[in-house]
Scaffold this motif. Structure first.
Motif, mmCIF file in Angstrom:
data_model
loop_
_atom_site.group_PDB
_atom_site.id
_atom_site.type_symbol
_atom_site.label_atom_id
_atom_site.label_comp_id
_atom_site.label_asym_id
_atom_site.label_seq_id
_atom_site.Cartn_x
_atom_site.Cartn_y
_atom_site.Cartn_z
ATOM 1 N N SER A 277 0.844 -1.202 0.000
ATOM 2 C CA SER A 277 0.000 0.000 0.000
ATOM 3 C C SER A 277 0.875 1.246 0.000
ATOM 4 O O SER A 277 0.605 2.216 -0.707
ATOM 5 C CB SER A 277 -0.910 0.007 1.231
ATOM 6 N N LYS A 278 1.952 1.191 0.780
ATOM 7 C CA LYS A 278 2.859 2.341 0.877
ATOM 8 C C LYS A 278 3.528 2.620 -0.479
ATOM 9 O O LYS A 278 3.664 3.771 -0.896
ATOM 10 C CB LYS A 278 3.924 2.043 1.945
ATOM 11 N N SER A 279 3.935 1.549 -1.165
ATOM 12 C CA SER A 279 4.591 1.727 -2.466
ATOM 13 C C SER A 279 3.624 2.296 -3.507
ATOM 14 O O SER A 279 3.985 3.167 -4.295
ATOM 15 C CB SER A 279 5.160 0.391 -2.960
ATOM 16 N N PHE A 280 2.395 1.781 -3.518
ATOM 17 C CA PHE A 280 1.405 2.308 -4.465
ATOM 18 C C PHE A 280 1.073 3.767 -4.128
ATOM 19 O O PHE A 280 0.925 4.601 -5.025
ATOM 20 C CB PHE A 280 0.130 1.443 -4.457
ATOM 21 N N ALA A 281 0.956 4.053 -2.828
ATOM 22 C CA ALA A 281 0.664 5.432 -2.415
ATOM 23 C C ALA A 281 1.781 6.364 -2.867
ATOM 24 O O ALA A 281 1.536 7.465 -3.366
ATOM 25 C CB ALA A 281 0.493 5.494 -0.901
ATOM 26 N N ARG A 282 3.015 5.905 -2.721
ATOM 27 C CA ARG A 282 4.171 6.712 -3.121
ATOM 28 C C ARG A 282 4.075 7.110 -4.600
ATOM 29 O O ARG A 282 4.269 8.269 -4.964
ATOM 30 C CB ARG A 282 5.450 5.911 -2.858
ATOM 31 N N VAL A 283 3.774 6.125 -5.453
ATOM 32 C CA VAL A 283 3.716 6.403 -6.894
ATOM 33 C C VAL A 283 2.532 7.325 -7.212
ATOM 34 O O VAL A 283 2.659 8.269 -7.991
ATOM 35 C CB VAL A 283 3.628 5.097 -7.709
ATOM 36 N N LEU A 284 1.383 7.048 -6.589
ATOM 37 C CA LEU A 284 0.220 7.911 -6.826
ATOM 38 C C LEU A 284 0.515 9.341 -6.383
ATOM 39 O O LEU A 284 0.133 10.304 -7.051
ATOM 40 C CB LEU A 284 -1.007 7.352 -6.088
ATOM 41 N N GLU A 285 1.227 9.468 -5.268
ATOM 42 C CA GLU A 285 1.553 10.811 -4.775
ATOM 43 C C GLU A 285 2.576 11.504 -5.674
ATOM 44 O O GLU A 285 2.508 12.720 -5.872
ATOM 45 C CB GLU A 285 2.026 10.734 -3.315
ATOM 46 N N LEU A 286 3.518 10.722 -6.233
ATOM 47 C CA LEU A 286 4.461 11.304 -7.212
ATOM 48 C C LEU A 286 3.697 11.927 -8.377
ATOM 49 O O LEU A 286 4.127 12.909 -8.969
ATOM 50 C CB LEU A 286 5.405 10.220 -7.768
ATOM 51 N N GLU A 287 2.550 11.332 -8.700
ATOM 52 C CA GLU A 287 1.729 11.834 -9.805
ATOM 53 C C GLU A 287 0.691 12.858 -9.351
ATOM 54 O O GLU A 287 -0.153 13.285 -10.140
ATOM 55 C CB GLU A 287 1.022 10.663 -10.504
ATOM 56 N N GLY A 288 0.721 13.203 -8.058
ATOM 57 C CA GLY A 288 -0.151 14.271 -7.572
ATOM 58 C C GLY A 288 -1.521 13.822 -7.074
ATOM 59 O O GLY A 288 -2.418 14.645 -6.914
ATOM 60 N N TYR A 289 -1.691 12.519 -6.814
ATOM 61 C CA TYR A 289 -2.987 12.036 -6.323
ATOM 62 C C TYR A 289 -2.937 11.776 -4.823
ATOM 63 O O TYR A 289 -1.935 11.282 -4.301
ATOM 64 C CB TYR A 289 -3.396 10.754 -7.068
ATOM 65 N N LYS A 290 -4.043 12.103 -4.148
ATOM 66 C CA LYS A 290 -4.139 11.838 -2.715
ATOM 67 C C LYS A 290 -4.569 10.393 -2.492
ATOM 68 O O LYS A 290 -5.326 9.830 -3.284
ATOM 69 C CB LYS A 290 -5.159 12.782 -2.072
ATOM 70 N N THR A 291 -4.101 9.812 -1.397
ATOM 71 C CA THR A 291 -4.439 8.417 -1.119
ATOM 72 C C THR A 291 -4.921 8.259 0.319
ATOM 73 O O THR A 291 -4.649 9.107 1.176
ATOM 74 C CB THR A 291 -3.208 7.499 -1.313
ATOM 75 N N GLU A 292 -5.633 7.158 0.552
ATOM 76 C CA GLU A 292 -6.078 6.798 1.901
ATOM 77 C C GLU A 292 -5.657 5.344 2.108
ATOM 78 O O GLU A 292 -6.155 4.454 1.416
ATOM 79 C CB GLU A 292 -7.609 6.909 1.982
ATOM 80 N N ILE A 293 -4.704 5.107 3.012
ATOM 81 C CA ILE A 293 -4.255 3.735 3.253
ATOM 82 C C ILE A 293 -5.135 3.106 4.335
ATOM 83 O O ILE A 293 -5.239 3.628 5.443
ATOM 84 C CB ILE A 293 -2.764 3.697 3.657
ATOM 85 N N CYS A 294 -5.802 2.000 3.992
ATOM 86 C CA CYS A 294 -6.726 1.344 4.925
ATOM 87 C C CYS A 294 -6.064 0.107 5.515
ATOM 88 O O CYS A 294 -5.268 -0.556 4.851
ATOM 89 C CB CYS A 294 -7.991 0.924 4.193
ATOM 90 N N LYS A 295 -6.427 -0.212 6.752
ATOM 91 C CA LYS A 295 -5.850 -1.395 7.397
ATOM 92 C C LYS A 295 -6.505 -2.653 6.837
ATOM 93 O O LYS A 295 -7.733 -2.756 6.790
ATOM 94 C CB LYS A 295 -6.039 -1.300 8.903
ATOM 95 N N LEU A 296 -5.669 -3.609 6.453
ATOM 96 C CA LEU A 296 -6.162 -4.779 5.727
ATOM 97 C C LEU A 296 -7.106 -5.644 6.570
ATOM 98 O O LEU A 296 -8.236 -5.923 6.162
ATOM 99 C CB LEU A 296 -4.969 -5.608 5.229
#
Lengths: 319, 319
Positions: A277-296
């Protein structure tokens, strides 16, 4: 109906069985009482029945007969009993209403169906197991059931799920995790398989994909090797660079997908193992998108809770 | 110098050694007199020296000392003697002039260098072995040395090589063949690995990629499985469909590449194993591009001939 109800929720995928003893209060809160693990569908040596009841034996001894909910590959053609792939768009209530229910050793067992969708490009996609986290996410907050949202579930196969007003509209699968695994273990790209994660190399791989021209995945992949030969990354960094390249490619495709408009969404929800989740969030944020990481686990249990409540209330209605 | 000159050309890659006894006439024609095979660089159990001389023993017995030209992984860090990666742009004469020359058992052995290039996106690429076919193609007809051309060399790693006025300008590598191999053998996509080629399924895979949105490779790949589950392709057709998907993705990236303008070229030359060249030609033709399929061995020998002539003439000049 007593004030507290107990049930057993089992997320039973290809490689792992995760069983949860849950307590459901009348105020709709769900509490995790105990958990246990067992072998996945492809690794079961005894019967599915024996594997399950061995795993949950302490709970049935203590609480007697409890409703049991199973989700994942256990409902596939290689599982215990095969359930349908229900076509999208679909509501959580419709999913819950289509559980396959049977009795085993006096326990009522419900196996969740999978989901399918026909995308605008006439390509079918399907999922089995991840629908549980989607139901959980929709169940967690009323605002999640209003308007359009995109949920990303990273794993062996990433699922990008588009929901609208509480309905699952459609989804797309990317084999990102599986590709990473087979490229690390079977390609000429990686000599050092045991390196620890390197954020700079990951970012380098992600940026390389994100900035490259259309359809360049099969062309970009060789850079894992050429960058090592030209000392632009070290052997130690090669797995992190490859991970960035793959997740970058996955995220890029999701951003460019014709099926939804990412720019109109306020954030993208991520449900998966924390490091993914952290890695996907990182890439999305590099592209300017906000993310919400949820507990699995929490989201998974919220999904089971949603199914439990829907089936319990329908039992009450029909009784 | 006698009218006919004999030399030995050896294409010595990772998995195979292919040796050719060639006769060169003064009119510059090259004739294949005999051929023999041996183990590739990664499969040699004796020394490289013994492996080579065992393989060519009948020819050295009959003709005595002959010049020997080696190309491929034999010149890499895992080979016999390591040669440079020469930076592009480069001419065939410059490549030939940089052979690593040494004597072994009285025979003069020349190992060809590899090539590297720095693409406009600051990504390095490299090749070793395929430069021989490029030299051969440039050598085959005067018009090949005039203007811009794109040469595609399908194989484990596809090389797309851009040449201009007889110079090798730059190239790109796609891991298409290797991806196909590891996906067939190690992914969940393929259950039936031994199916024969199915043109309709190949076309279906190619068209799926060619028509999909940007960067969709990791998203499109899962269709190999979903199309089987929804009976859109059979298990028997799955490898051909996957092949179409991968080659479609490779061709699509080459067509969209920023490094050259495919639409300004009158055709794309293909040099590789016949079934691969045919598959790449099929996809290029689906997209409206003309192709020229070249014979692999003939083009390889033309490459050796080009190097032989360049080094022989420089010997004459300097003697």
């Amino acid at each position: 109906m007593s004030q507290d109800q107990y049930f057993i929720a089992v997320d039973w995928g290809s490689t792992r069985l995760r069983a949860f003893l849950c307590k459901h209060s009348l105020n709709a809160n769900i509490e995790l009482v105990a958990r246990n693990n067992g072998p996945g569908v492809t690794k079961v040596s005894d019967s599915f029945e024996k594997t399950l009841f061995d795993c949950i034996e302490p709970w049935t001894t203590e609480y007697g007969r409890l409703p049991i909910y199973l989700a994942g590959q256990i409902g596939s053609s290689i599982g215990w009993r095969e359930t349908e792939y229900l076509p999208c768009p679909i509501s959580p209530e419709q999913v819950a209403s289509k559980c396959l229910i049977f009795e085993e050793l006096g326990h009522e067992i419900s196996i969740l169906p999978g989901l399918s969708c026909l995308l605008p490009n006439q390509h079918y996609d399907l999922m089995r197991g991840e629908e549980l986290q989607v139901l959980g996410w929709l169940n967690q907050r009323p605002e999640n059931r209003k308007g359009q949202h995109l949920i990303c579930l990273p794993g062996t196969h990433t699922k990008w799920v588009f929901v609208n007003n509480g309905q699952i509209i459609m989804f797309k699968t990317a084999m990102t995790g599986e590709l990473y695994d087979i490229l690390v273990n079977h390609s000429i790209l990686i000599q050092n398989k045991t390196a620890s994660f390197d954020q700079a190399a990951f970012d380098q791989g992600a940026k390389f994909t994100l900035q490259s021209e259309a359809g360049s995945f099969v062309h970009g992949l060789f850079s894992v090797r050429s960058k090592q030969l030209f000392s632009q990354i070290t052997g130690q960094q090669s797995t992190s660079y490859l991970s960035g390249l793959l997740i970058g490619s996955d995220v890029r495709a999701a951003i460019n997908a014709n099926e939804w408009n990412v720019d109109s969404l306020d954030k993208i929800a991520l449900i998966g193992a924390p490091h993914l989740s952290k890695s996907f969030a990182r890439v999305l944020e590099l592209e300017g998108y906000k993310t919400e990481i949820c507990k699995l686990t929490q989201t998974t249990l919220a999904g089971f809770s949603s199914v439990f409540r829907a089936t319990e209330s329908s039992l009450i209605t029909t009784s």
